[in-house]
Write a protein that holds these residues in place. Structure first.
Motif, PDB file in Angstrom:
ATOM      1  N   PHE A 169      43.220 -48.138 154.364  1.00  0.00           N
ATOM      2  CA  PHE A 169      44.665 -48.359 154.415  1.00  0.00           C
ATOM      3  C   PHE A 169      44.994 -49.531 155.336  1.00  0.00           C
ATOM      4  CE2 PHE A 169      48.742 -47.505 156.554  1.00  0.00           C
ATOM      5  CZ  PHE A 169      49.598 -47.404 155.465  1.00  0.00           C
ATOM      6  N   LEU A 170      44.364 -49.582 156.503  1.00  0.00           N
ATOM      7  CA  LEU A 170      44.596 -50.676 157.454  1.00  0.00           C
ATOM      8  C   LEU A 170      44.065 -52.003 156.909  1.00  0.00           C
ATOM      9  CD1 LEU A 170      43.693 -48.822 160.792  1.00  0.00           C
ATOM     10  CD2 LEU A 170      45.974 -49.518 160.032  1.00  0.00           C
ATOM     11  N   CYS A 215      46.597 -59.199 163.504  1.00  0.00           N
ATOM     12  CA  CYS A 215      46.793 -58.540 162.200  1.00  0.00           C
ATOM     13  C   CYS A 215      46.507 -57.050 162.296  1.00  0.00           C
ATOM     14  CB  CYS A 215      45.885 -59.171 161.149  1.00  0.00           C
ATOM     15  SG  CYS A 215      46.458 -60.761 160.549  1.00  0.00           S
ATOM     16  N   GLU A 239      43.898 -52.891 153.765  1.00  0.00           N
ATOM     17  CA  GLU A 239      44.847 -53.346 152.746  1.00  0.00           C
ATOM     18  C   GLU A 239      46.087 -53.964 153.385  1.00  0.00           C
ATOM     19  OE1 GLU A 239      45.545 -49.851 150.459  1.00  0.00           O
ATOM     20  OE2 GLU A 239      43.700 -50.061 149.274  1.00  0.00           O
ATOM     21  N   ARG A 240      46.530 -53.382 154.488  1.00  0.00           N
ATOM     22  CA  ARG A 240      47.686 -53.933 155.198  1.00  0.00           C
ATOM     23  C   ARG A 240      47.367 -55.301 155.798  1.00  0.00           C
ATOM     24  NH1 ARG A 240      51.354 -49.993 158.829  1.00  0.00           N
ATOM     25  NH2 ARG A 240      52.731 -49.354 157.128  1.00  0.00           N
ATOM     26  N   MET A 241      46.173 -55.449 156.303  1.00  0.00           N
ATOM     27  CA  MET A 241      45.791 -56.696 156.958  1.00  0.00           C
ATOM     28  C   MET A 241      45.594 -57.839 155.968  1.00  0.00           C
ATOM     29  SD  MET A 241      43.112 -55.509 159.946  1.00  0.00           S
ATOM     30  CE  MET A 241      42.812 -57.221 160.418  1.00  0.00           C
ATOM     31  N   LYS A 299      49.488 -55.398 163.948  1.00  0.00           N
ATOM     32  CA  LYS A 299      50.619 -55.251 163.024  1.00  0.00           C
ATOM     33  C   LYS A 299      50.369 -54.124 162.037  1.00  0.00           C
ATOM     34  CE  LYS A 299      52.018 -60.109 163.328  1.00  0.00           C
ATOM     35  NZ  LYS A 299      52.060 -61.422 162.622  1.00  0.00           N
ATOM     36  N   ALA A 300      49.130 -54.022 161.540  1.00  0.00           N
ATOM     37  CA  ALA A 300      48.787 -52.947 160.607  1.00  0.00           C
ATOM     38  C   ALA A 300      48.932 -51.578 161.264  1.00  0.00           C
ATOM     39  CB  ALA A 300      47.363 -53.138 160.094  1.00  0.00           C
ATOM     40  N   GLY A 334      46.291 -57.684 152.445  1.00  0.00           N
ATOM     41  CA  GLY A 334      47.147 -57.695 151.271  1.00  0.00           C
ATOM     42  C   GLY A 334      46.459 -57.321 149.979  1.00  0.00           C
ATOM     43  N   GLU A 365      51.142 -50.921 163.434  1.00  0.00           N
ATOM     44  CA  GLU A 365      52.565 -50.802 163.775  1.00  0.00           C
ATOM     45  C   GLU A 365      52.771 -50.658 165.286  1.00  0.00           C
ATOM     46  OE1 GLU A 365      54.289 -47.636 161.464  1.00  0.00           O
ATOM     47  OE2 GLU A 365      53.679 -48.518 159.552  1.00  0.00           O
ATOM     48  N   TYR A 423      51.203 -41.408 157.631  1.00  0.00           N
ATOM     49  CA  TYR A 423      51.111 -41.667 156.194  1.00  0.00           C
ATOM     50  C   TYR A 423      50.271 -40.615 155.460  1.00  0.00           C
ATOM     51  CZ  TYR A 423      53.356 -46.048 157.322  1.00  0.00           C
ATOM     52  OH  TYR A 423      54.263 -46.989 157.772  1.00  0.00           O
TER      53      TYR A 423
END
Length: 315
Positions: free
Chosen positions: A53-54, A90, A56-58, A93-94, A60, A96, A42
């Motif tokens: 960034f991670l 979580c 925010e992904r975790m 998943k963040a 929301g 990937e 990214y």
């Protein structure tokens, strides 16, 4: 007797184990590589931006203040690990992670079981039933291996020995830790009736809830002795969803328990051709007590692999 079997030899292993535990976890290097992979994919500027960034992904959302994203940094650097399984998943998943990488995150980095079951779930699941039945068979074999004389001494009825599994297990457990309480002590006999421990033990035997890997290792060691082998315990760990004993694996705090246990069990196996069952079991129990005392003195409570809270009697 070979020097490795003596107290001095065992303690030499323990000291080396503590020294190795001061090194960075191999699992952290793996996690950092996945962190870099996300940063490159990214085109993020640096580690800090990747942490945000991670986050925010975790969750929301962006962190309300910069300190909120510090938890990602602490996980990455090994200062802390996620507070619970949900946070760990979580994070995966963040990042990937692929399925096999998610398994590594849970089993290796987080040092937990792949699957967790609880009473609110559909417990008719075939995989759960197979694991629960296996634990039941292990417990039954453990009870059958107890001598009639010992069962009489513990006032365990031959008509219903299964009902006294906890009693037998609890009294056995004292042979593996450093304690001044004799096995036939009135204090011990009263403590065995603890309803809180009874509930906890029953839950673990049914494989319900989060059961730490170290706890499962203790169960498997006690249930398998005196027929304990490295291959057997590793097959059982894998079947139950845990990482088998691995030279490079570290606990969440960096402790090298696997490295130590592999060596102790290998020494035990080597005794099988040289001593009788009673003698090698006595050696294993004494070795565990020596290690337990050492880790108490060295203030390394997480390395006390045969200790659990209910054994802390109030004298």
């Amino acid at each position: 007797m070979n020097h490795l079997y003596t107290t001095e030899g065992v303690l030499a292993f323990a000291r080396e184990c503590i020294h190795m535990g001061m090194q960075e976890r191999p699992e952290l290097e793996w996690l950092k590589e996945r962190h870099v992979r996300i940063r490159c994919k990214y085109q993020l500027k640096n580690k800090q931006e990747t942490d945000v960034f991670l986050y925010e992904r975790m969750y929301g959302r962006a962190p309300a203040k910069s300190s909120e994203a510090l938890k990602i940094r602490y996980w990455r650097t090994g200062r802390y690990t996620p507070a619970n399984r949900e946070q760990c998943l979580c994070l995966g998943k963040a990042l990937e992670l692929l399925p096999e990488e998610m398994a590594y995150l849970l089993q290796n980095y987080y040092d937990r079981c792949l699957d967790v079951y609880d009473a609110s779930m559909d417990l008719s699941d075939v995989r759960y039933q197979e694991k629960k039945d296996y634990m039941k068979k292990l417990a039954e074999t453990y009870i059958q291996n107890a001598s009639p004389e010992r069962m009489i001494c513990l006032n365990i009825s031959p008509e219903n020995p299964q009902a006294c599994l906890r009693h037998l297990y609890f009294t056995d457990a004292f042979h593996y830790i450093d304690t001044v309480v004799p096995a036939d002590s009135d204090i011990l006999l009263r403590h065995i009736t603890s309803t809180s421990y009874e509930s906890e033990f029953a839950r673990q035997m049914k494989l319900l809830g989060e059961i730490p890997r170290k706890t499962m290792l203790r169960h498997l060691i006690i249930f398998n002795l005196p027929q304990l082998t490295l291959d057997k315990i590793n097959q059982q760990l894998a079947f139950l969803g845990y990482l088998p004993l691995c030279e490079e694996h570290t606990m969440a705090g960096g402790e090298r328990l696997d490295w130590l246990l592999i060596r102790v069990i290998q020494l035990y196996e080597a005794l099988c051709d040289k001593t009788n069952e009673e003698e090698r079991l006595a050696w294993f129990q004494k070795t565990c007590r020596v290690l337990d005392r050492f880790f108490v003195e060295e203030k390394e409570p997480k390395m006390r692999f045969m200790h659990f809270k209910a054994l802390d009697l109030q004298l």
